[in-house]
Write a protein that holds these residues in place. Structure first.
Motif, PDB file in Angstrom:
ATOM      1  N   LEU A 146      38.730 103.529 -16.526  1.00 45.16           N
ATOM      2  CA  LEU A 146      37.973 102.913 -17.615  1.00 45.16           C
ATOM      3  C   LEU A 146      38.893 102.115 -18.528  1.00 45.16           C
ATOM      4  CD1 LEU A 146      35.506 105.798 -18.583  1.00 45.16           C
ATOM      5  CD2 LEU A 146      34.964 103.692 -17.345  1.00 45.16           C
ATOM      6  N   ASN A 147      40.175 102.460 -18.510  1.00 47.21           N
ATOM      7  CA  ASN A 147      41.182 101.728 -19.271  1.00 47.21           C
ATOM      8  C   ASN A 147      41.500 100.440 -18.518  1.00 47.21           C
ATOM      9  OD1 ASN A 147      43.484 100.704 -20.486  1.00 47.21           O
ATOM     10  ND2 ASN A 147      44.562 102.647 -20.545  1.00 47.21           N
ATOM     11  N   PRO A 148      41.145  99.274 -19.061  1.00 47.65           N
ATOM     12  CA  PRO A 148      41.331  98.010 -18.330  1.00 47.65           C
ATOM     13  C   PRO A 148      42.790  97.623 -18.116  1.00 47.65           C
ATOM     14  CG  PRO A 148      40.636  97.581 -20.581  1.00 47.65           C
ATOM     15  CD  PRO A 148      40.528  99.058 -20.382  1.00 47.65           C
ATOM     16  N   MET A 149      43.728  98.322 -18.780  1.00 45.06           N
ATOM     17  CA  MET A 149      45.143  98.003 -18.621  1.00 45.06           C
ATOM     18  C   MET A 149      45.758  98.672 -17.402  1.00 45.06           C
ATOM     19  SD  MET A 149      46.649  95.844 -20.625  1.00 45.06           S
ATOM     20  CE  MET A 149      48.367  96.341 -20.672  1.00 45.06           C
ATOM     21  N   VAL A 150      45.053  99.614 -16.790  1.00 46.70           N
ATOM     22  CA  VAL A 150      45.612 100.333 -15.640  1.00 46.70           C
ATOM     23  C   VAL A 150      45.885  99.374 -14.481  1.00 46.70           C
ATOM     24  CG1 VAL A 150      45.163 102.069 -13.866  1.00 46.70           C
ATOM     25  CG2 VAL A 150      44.567 102.550 -16.242  1.00 46.70           C
ATOM     26  N   VAL A 151      44.923  98.532 -14.157  1.00 48.37           N
ATOM     27  CA  VAL A 151      45.067  97.611 -13.018  1.00 48.37           C
ATOM     28  C   VAL A 151      46.160  96.566 -13.263  1.00 48.37           C
ATOM     29  CG1 VAL A 151      43.915  95.790 -11.686  1.00 48.37           C
ATOM     30  CG2 VAL A 151      42.761  97.974 -12.083  1.00 48.37           C
ATOM     31  N   PRO A 152      46.187  95.862 -14.414  1.00 49.91           N
ATOM     32  CA  PRO A 152      47.253  94.862 -14.615  1.00 49.91           C
ATOM     33  C   PRO A 152      48.667  95.442 -14.546  1.00 49.91           C
ATOM     34  CG  PRO A 152      45.509  94.535 -16.221  1.00 49.91           C
ATOM     35  CD  PRO A 152      45.203  95.818 -15.517  1.00 49.91           C
ATOM     36  N   ILE A 153      48.876  96.605 -15.168  1.00 47.82           N
ATOM     37  CA  ILE A 153      50.206  97.222 -15.128  1.00 47.82           C
ATOM     38  C   ILE A 153      50.565  97.598 -13.694  1.00 47.82           C
ATOM     39  CG2 ILE A 153      51.587  99.221 -15.848  1.00 47.82           C
ATOM     40  CD1 ILE A 153      50.063  99.209 -18.500  1.00 47.82           C
ATOM     41  N   SER A 154      49.596  98.155 -12.962  1.00 52.50           N
ATOM     42  CA  SER A 154      49.830  98.534 -11.564  1.00 52.50           C
ATOM     43  C   SER A 154      50.098  97.302 -10.702  1.00 52.50           C
ATOM     44  CB  SER A 154      48.618  99.299 -11.023  1.00 52.50           C
ATOM     45  OG  SER A 154      48.379 100.480 -11.766  1.00 52.50           O
ATOM     46  N   MET A 155      49.416  96.195 -10.990  1.00 50.51           N
ATOM     47  CA  MET A 155      49.624  94.953 -10.243  1.00 50.51           C
ATOM     48  C   MET A 155      51.044  94.441 -10.442  1.00 50.51           C
ATOM     49  SD  MET A 155      46.034  92.907 -10.898  1.00 50.51           S
ATOM     50  CE  MET A 155      46.550  91.428 -10.034  1.00 50.51           C
ATOM     51  N   ILE A 156      51.512  94.448 -11.670  1.00 54.64           N
ATOM     52  CA  ILE A 156      52.862  93.946 -11.959  1.00 54.64           C
ATOM     53  C   ILE A 156      53.911  94.832 -11.292  1.00 54.64           C
ATOM     54  CG2 ILE A 156      54.530  93.530 -13.812  1.00 54.64           C
ATOM     55  CD1 ILE A 156      52.098  92.736 -15.582  1.00 54.64           C
ATOM     56  N   ARG A 157      53.690  96.144 -11.318  1.00 54.34           N
ATOM     57  CA  ARG A 157      54.612  97.060 -10.632  1.00 54.34           C
ATOM     58  C   ARG A 157      54.647  96.779  -9.127  1.00 54.34           C
ATOM     59  NH1 ARG A 157      52.906 102.025 -13.899  1.00 54.34           N
ATOM     60  NH2 ARG A 157      54.580 102.276 -15.427  1.00 54.34           N
ATOM     61  N   SER A 158      53.466  96.641  -8.532  1.00 52.33           N
ATOM     62  CA  SER A 158      53.378  96.382  -7.092  1.00 52.33           C
ATOM     63  C   SER A 158      54.029  95.050  -6.730  1.00 52.33           C
ATOM     64  CB  SER A 158      51.917  96.371  -6.635  1.00 52.33           C
ATOM     65  OG  SER A 158      51.347  97.651  -6.761  1.00 52.33           O
ATOM     66  N   GLY A 159      53.917  94.088  -7.652  1.00 48.44           N
ATOM     67  CA  GLY A 159      54.538  92.790  -7.415  1.00 48.44           C
ATOM     68  C   GLY A 159      56.043  92.884  -7.313  1.00 48.44           C
ATOM     69  N   PHE A 160      56.643  93.718  -8.151  1.00 46.89           N
ATOM     70  CA  PHE A 160      58.097  93.846  -8.142  1.00 46.89           C
ATOM     71  C   PHE A 160      58.610  94.767  -7.037  1.00 46.89           C
ATOM     72  CE2 PHE A 160      57.908  92.307 -12.632  1.00 46.89           C
ATOM     73  CZ  PHE A 160      58.822  91.270 -12.495  1.00 46.89           C
ATOM     74  N   ASP A 161      57.948  95.909  -6.826  1.00 51.10           N
ATOM     75  CA  ASP A 161      58.484  96.843  -5.823  1.00 51.10           C
ATOM     76  C   ASP A 161      57.950  96.596  -4.412  1.00 51.10           C
ATOM     77  OD1 ASP A 161      55.962  98.093  -5.638  1.00 51.10           O
ATOM     78  OD2 ASP A 161      56.504  99.699  -7.015  1.00 51.10           O
ATOM     79  N   GLY A 162      56.993  95.656  -4.262  1.00 55.87           N
ATOM     80  CA  GLY A 162      56.536  95.255  -2.942  1.00 55.87           C
ATOM     81  C   GLY A 162      55.591  96.214  -2.261  1.00 55.87           C
ATOM     82  N   THR A 163      55.097  97.220  -2.986  1.00 57.15           N
ATOM     83  CA  THR A 163      54.190  98.196  -2.379  1.00 57.15           C
ATOM     84  C   THR A 163      52.742  97.742  -2.537  1.00 57.15           C
ATOM     85  OG1 THR A 163      54.082  99.463  -4.451  1.00 57.15           O
ATOM     86  CG2 THR A 163      55.764 100.107  -2.842  1.00 57.15           C
ATOM     87  N   GLU A 164      51.866  98.352  -1.760  1.00 59.52           N
ATOM     88  CA  GLU A 164      50.441  98.057  -1.869  1.00 59.52           C
ATOM     89  C   GLU A 164      49.912  98.566  -3.208  1.00 59.52           C
ATOM     90  OE1 GLU A 164      48.464  96.315   0.154  1.00 59.52           O
ATOM     91  OE2 GLU A 164      50.236  95.859   1.358  1.00 59.52           O
ATOM     92  N   LEU A 165      48.914  97.877  -3.738  1.00 63.99           N
ATOM     93  CA  LEU A 165      48.360  98.257  -5.037  1.00 63.99           C
ATOM     94  C   LEU A 165      47.734  99.645  -4.978  1.00 63.99           C
ATOM     95  CD1 LEU A 165      47.874  97.371  -7.941  1.00 63.99           C
ATOM     96  CD2 LEU A 165      45.779  96.231  -7.181  1.00 63.99           C
ATOM     97  N   GLY A 166      47.017  99.938  -3.919  1.00 65.28           N
ATOM     98  CA  GLY A 166      46.466 101.278  -3.733  1.00 65.28           C
ATOM     99  C   GLY A 166      45.369 101.644  -4.710  1.00 65.28           C
TER     100      GLY A 166
END
Length: 201
Positions: A146-166
Motif C-alpha cells: 500500500l506504500n507507493p514508495m516500495v516499488v520505486p525503491i525496489s526498482m532502483i535497487r534491482s537496476g543497480f544489482d541486476g536482479t529481478e524485481l520480484g
C-alpha cells in the motif's frame, strides 16, 4: 549486498523527502519574490525537484565502488533506475503541490510532513527489502505494498544489482498509477488554489 541496498534506499528516500518537503514550502519560502514579480508559481517546486534529481544522480556514484567490490556488473536492468526516479519525483512533487497551498494557510503542515517523512523512513524498504520478508510473514505483503514508495525503491535497487524485481505486476501497476495520479491531482489542486492562497503569503 546489504550495505549496498541500504545506501540505495537512503539516497532514494532522501531524494523523496527533499522533493516533498521542499515543494510544500515552495510558496512560503519564496513569498517576497512572488509578491514582486509574476512567475508561474509551480516553477519553484519544479526547480526543487530538478536540482535534487541532479544531486541524487551524483550521489549514486557512491554505489559504483560497492558494485566493483561485490563484482556486480551493469545489466539491462539498469534502465529501472531512471524509471524509479521518475516515479519518486512524480510522487514527491505531486504530494508537495497538493499541500503547498494549504501550508500558506497553516504553517504546521510543513512540520507535520517532516515528521511523516522521518517515520516513513522505517515504514518504507530503506533498511530492508521485500525479499527479506520471511515466508511466515508473506501475508503482510499486501499491507506493505500500500506504500507507493516500495516499488520505486525496489526498482532502483534491482537496476543497480541486476536482479529481478520480484514484485507482482498488480502492485507495480498500483504504484505507477498512484505516483502519476498524485502528480496530476497535485498540479490540478495547486492551479485551482494558487491565486487564492498567495494573498496569505
Amino acid at each position: 549486498e546489504y550495505p549496498l541496498w541500504v545506501i540505495i534506499g537512503v539516497i532514494t528516500w532522501t531524494f523523496f523527502s527533499k522533493i516533498l518537503n521542499g515543494s510544500i514550502v515552495a510558496l512560503t519560502r519564496n513569498g517576497e519574490l512572488i509578491k514582486q514579480v509574476y512567475l508561474p508559481r509551480e516553477i519553484f517546486a519544479f526547480s526543487i525537484t530538478i536540482s535534487n534529481l541532479i544531486i541524487t544522480i551524483f550521489s549514486f556514484l557512491v554505489v559504483i565502488p560497492f558494485m566493483i567490490y561485490l563484482e556486480i556488473a551493469p545489466t539491462s536492468q539498469l534502465v529501472m533506475v531512471p524509471l524509479g526516479l521518475i516515479l519518486v519525483s512524480s510522487l514527491g512533487l505531486g504530494l508537495g503541490l497538493m499541500f503547498s497551498g494549504l501550508n500558506t494557510l497553516n504553517r504546521d503542515i510543513e512540520h507535520l510532513f517532516r515528521v511523516i517523512t522521518r517515520a516513513g523512513l522505517f515504514l518504507s524498504p530503506v533498511m530492508w527489502t521485500v525479499k527479506m520478508l520471511p515466508e511466515s510473514r508473506q501475508s503482510m505483503i499486501e499491507y506493505l505494498m500500500l506504500n507507493p514508495m516500495v516499488v520505486p525503491i525496489s526498482m532502483i535497487r534491482s537496476g543497480f544489482d541486476g536482479t529481478e524485481l520480484g514484485i507482482d505486476s498488480l502492485y507495480i501497476i498500483y504504484s505507477v498509477v498512484f505516483c502519476l495520479a498524485s502528480l496530476i491531482l497535485g498540479s490540478m489542486i495547486f492551479k485551482r488554489s494558487e491565486a487564492t492562497v498567495v494573498k496569505y503569503l
